[in-house]
Design a protein around this motif. Structure first.
Motif, PDB file in Angstrom:
ATOM      1  N   ILE A  11       2.248   7.843  12.906  1.00 56.17           N
ATOM      2  CA  ILE A  11       2.196   7.437  11.504  1.00 56.17           C
ATOM      3  C   ILE A  11       2.286   8.664  10.600  1.00 56.17           C
ATOM      4  O   ILE A  11       3.046   8.674   9.620  1.00 56.17           O
ATOM      5  N   LEU A  12       1.544   9.707  10.929  1.00 57.15           N
ATOM      6  CA  LEU A  12       1.590  10.924  10.112  1.00 57.15           C
ATOM      7  C   LEU A  12       2.963  11.581  10.166  1.00 57.15           C
ATOM      8  O   LEU A  12       3.476  12.061   9.145  1.00 57.15           O
ATOM      9  N   PHE A  15       5.271   9.605   7.942  1.00 57.19           N
ATOM     10  CA  PHE A  15       5.103   9.925   6.525  1.00 57.19           C
ATOM     11  C   PHE A  15       5.825  11.221   6.177  1.00 57.19           C
ATOM     12  O   PHE A  15       6.492  11.322   5.143  1.00 57.19           O
ATOM     13  N   TYR A  16       5.685  12.214   7.039  1.00 54.29           N
ATOM     14  CA  TYR A  16       6.333  13.505   6.786  1.00 54.29           C
ATOM     15  C   TYR A  16       7.857  13.363   6.803  1.00 54.29           C
ATOM     16  O   TYR A  16       8.541  13.900   5.940  1.00 54.29           O
ATOM     17  N   ALA A  17       8.378  12.642   7.788  1.00 51.44           N
ATOM     18  CA  ALA A  17       9.829  12.473   7.878  1.00 51.44           C
ATOM     19  C   ALA A  17      10.374  11.679   6.687  1.00 51.44           C
ATOM     20  O   ALA A  17      11.453  11.991   6.173  1.00 51.44           O
ATOM     21  N   THR A  18       9.634  10.698   6.234  1.00 53.23           N
ATOM     22  CA  THR A  18      10.054   9.939   5.057  1.00 53.23           C
ATOM     23  C   THR A  18      10.048  10.826   3.816  1.00 53.23           C
ATOM     24  O   THR A  18      10.964  10.757   2.984  1.00 53.23           O
ATOM     25  N   TYR A  19       9.043  11.677   3.700  1.00 53.83           N
ATOM     26  CA  TYR A  19       8.964  12.608   2.574  1.00 53.83           C
ATOM     27  C   TYR A  19      10.140  13.587   2.591  1.00 53.83           C
ATOM     28  O   TYR A  19      10.771  13.822   1.565  1.00 53.83           O
ATOM     29  N   VAL A  20      10.442  14.133   3.767  1.00 59.05           N
ATOM     30  CA  VAL A  20      11.565  15.066   3.886  1.00 59.05           C
ATOM     31  C   VAL A  20      12.877  14.351   3.566  1.00 59.05           C
ATOM     32  O   VAL A  20      13.748  14.899   2.886  1.00 59.05           O
ATOM     33  N   GLY A  21      13.034  13.131   4.039  1.00 54.30           N
ATOM     34  CA  GLY A  21      14.243  12.370   3.752  1.00 54.30           C
ATOM     35  C   GLY A  21      14.401  12.052   2.287  1.00 54.30           C
ATOM     36  O   GLY A  21      15.512  12.045   1.757  1.00 54.30           O
ATOM     37  N   THR A  22      13.287  11.808   1.617  1.00 51.04           N
ATOM     38  CA  THR A  22      13.344  11.514   0.192  1.00 51.04           C
ATOM     39  C   THR A  22      13.711  12.765  -0.609  1.00 51.04           C
ATOM     40  O   THR A  22      14.526  12.705  -1.534  1.00 51.04           O
ATOM     41  N   ILE A  23      13.115  13.884  -0.249  1.00 57.28           N
ATOM     42  CA  ILE A  23      13.385  15.134  -0.968  1.00 57.28           C
ATOM     43  C   ILE A  23      14.829  15.591  -0.745  1.00 57.28           C
ATOM     44  O   ILE A  23      15.529  15.998  -1.675  1.00 57.28           O
ATOM     45  N   SER A  24      15.290  15.523   0.514  1.00 60.04           N
ATOM     46  CA  SER A  24      16.630  16.025   0.818  1.00 60.04           C
ATOM     47  C   SER A  24      17.727  15.026   0.470  1.00 60.04           C
ATOM     48  O   SER A  24      18.892  15.406   0.380  1.00 60.04           O
ATOM     49  N   GLY A  25      17.374  13.771   0.312  1.00 61.16           N
ATOM     50  CA  GLY A  25      18.373  12.758  -0.009  1.00 61.16           C
ATOM     51  C   GLY A  25      19.135  12.263   1.204  1.00 61.16           C
ATOM     52  O   GLY A  25      20.153  11.587   1.070  1.00 61.16           O
ATOM     53  N   ASP A  26      18.659  12.598   2.394  1.00 66.32           N
ATOM     54  CA  ASP A  26      19.313  12.173   3.630  1.00 66.32           C
ATOM     55  C   ASP A  26      18.659  10.883   4.118  1.00 66.32           C
ATOM     56  O   ASP A  26      17.460  10.836   4.376  1.00 66.32           O
ATOM     57  N   CYS A  36       9.098   5.460  12.843  1.00 64.34           N
ATOM     58  CA  CYS A  36       7.937   6.092  13.474  1.00 64.34           C
ATOM     59  C   CYS A  36       6.632   5.540  12.920  1.00 64.34           C
ATOM     60  O   CYS A  36       5.665   5.356  13.671  1.00 64.34           O
ATOM     61  N   SER A  37       6.601   5.275  11.635  1.00 64.38           N
ATOM     62  CA  SER A  37       5.385   4.720  11.040  1.00 64.38           C
ATOM     63  C   SER A  37       5.087   3.325  11.595  1.00 64.38           C
ATOM     64  O   SER A  37       3.941   3.017  11.938  1.00 64.38           O
ATOM     65  N   LEU A  38       6.106   2.504  11.696  1.00 64.28           N
ATOM     66  CA  LEU A  38       5.897   1.161  12.247  1.00 64.28           C
ATOM     67  C   LEU A  38       5.532   1.205  13.730  1.00 64.28           C
ATOM     68  O   LEU A  38       4.664   0.459  14.189  1.00 64.28           O
ATOM     69  N   LEU A  39       6.186   2.086  14.472  1.00 67.71           N
ATOM     70  CA  LEU A  39       5.868   2.230  15.894  1.00 67.71           C
ATOM     71  C   LEU A  39       4.438   2.751  16.079  1.00 67.71           C
ATOM     72  O   LEU A  39       3.717   2.305  16.978  1.00 67.71           O
ATOM     73  N   GLY A  40       4.024   3.670  15.227  1.00 69.10           N
ATOM     74  CA  GLY A  40       2.652   4.166  15.279  1.00 69.10           C
ATOM     75  C   GLY A  40       1.640   3.089  14.971  1.00 69.10           C
ATOM     76  O   GLY A  40       0.573   3.026  15.593  1.00 69.10           O
ATOM     77  N   LEU A  41       1.960   2.228  14.028  1.00 68.57           N
ATOM     78  CA  LEU A  41       1.068   1.119  13.714  1.00 68.57           C
ATOM     79  C   LEU A  41       0.936   0.173  14.906  1.00 68.57           C
ATOM     80  O   LEU A  41      -0.165  -0.278  15.234  1.00 68.57           O
ATOM     81  N   VAL A  42       2.045  -0.095  15.581  1.00 68.09           N
ATOM     82  CA  VAL A  42       2.019  -0.962  16.764  1.00 68.09           C
ATOM     83  C   VAL A  42       1.176  -0.330  17.873  1.00 68.09           C
ATOM     84  O   VAL A  42       0.348  -1.001  18.502  1.00 68.09           O
ATOM     85  N   PHE A  43       1.370   0.965  18.123  1.00 66.74           N
ATOM     86  CA  PHE A  43       0.585   1.649  19.144  1.00 66.74           C
ATOM     87  C   PHE A  43      -0.907   1.621  18.814  1.00 66.74           C
ATOM     88  O   PHE A  43      -1.741   1.426  19.705  1.00 66.74           O
TER      89      PHE A  43
END
Length: 56
Positions: A11-12, A15-26, A36-43
């Motif tokens: 989950i953490l 969050f980091y990957a989503t933040y990086v994707g938002t900042i970089s626009g990728d 990853c966040s959804l998979l972490g929630l399932v785990f």
């Protein structure tokens, strides 16, 4: 307990990957982060219920 901790780590990381994707626009980093966040929630949920079954 290990599944819960692994889920929290995913989950953490999500969050980091989503933040990086938002900042970089990728968009691929945003998708990886959300996945990853959804998979972490399932785990975490699976780890919680498997732990509660073992204590009974």
């Amino acid at each position: 307990m290990k599944k819960i901790l692994f889920g929290i780590a995913l989950i953490l990381f999500g969050f980091y990957a989503t933040y990086v994707g938002t900042i970089s626009g990728d968009g691929i980093f945003e998708l990886i982060g959300l996945g990853c966040s959804l998979l972490g929630l399932v785990f975490s949920v699976i780890g919680f219920f498997s732990k509660s079954q073992n204590t009974q």
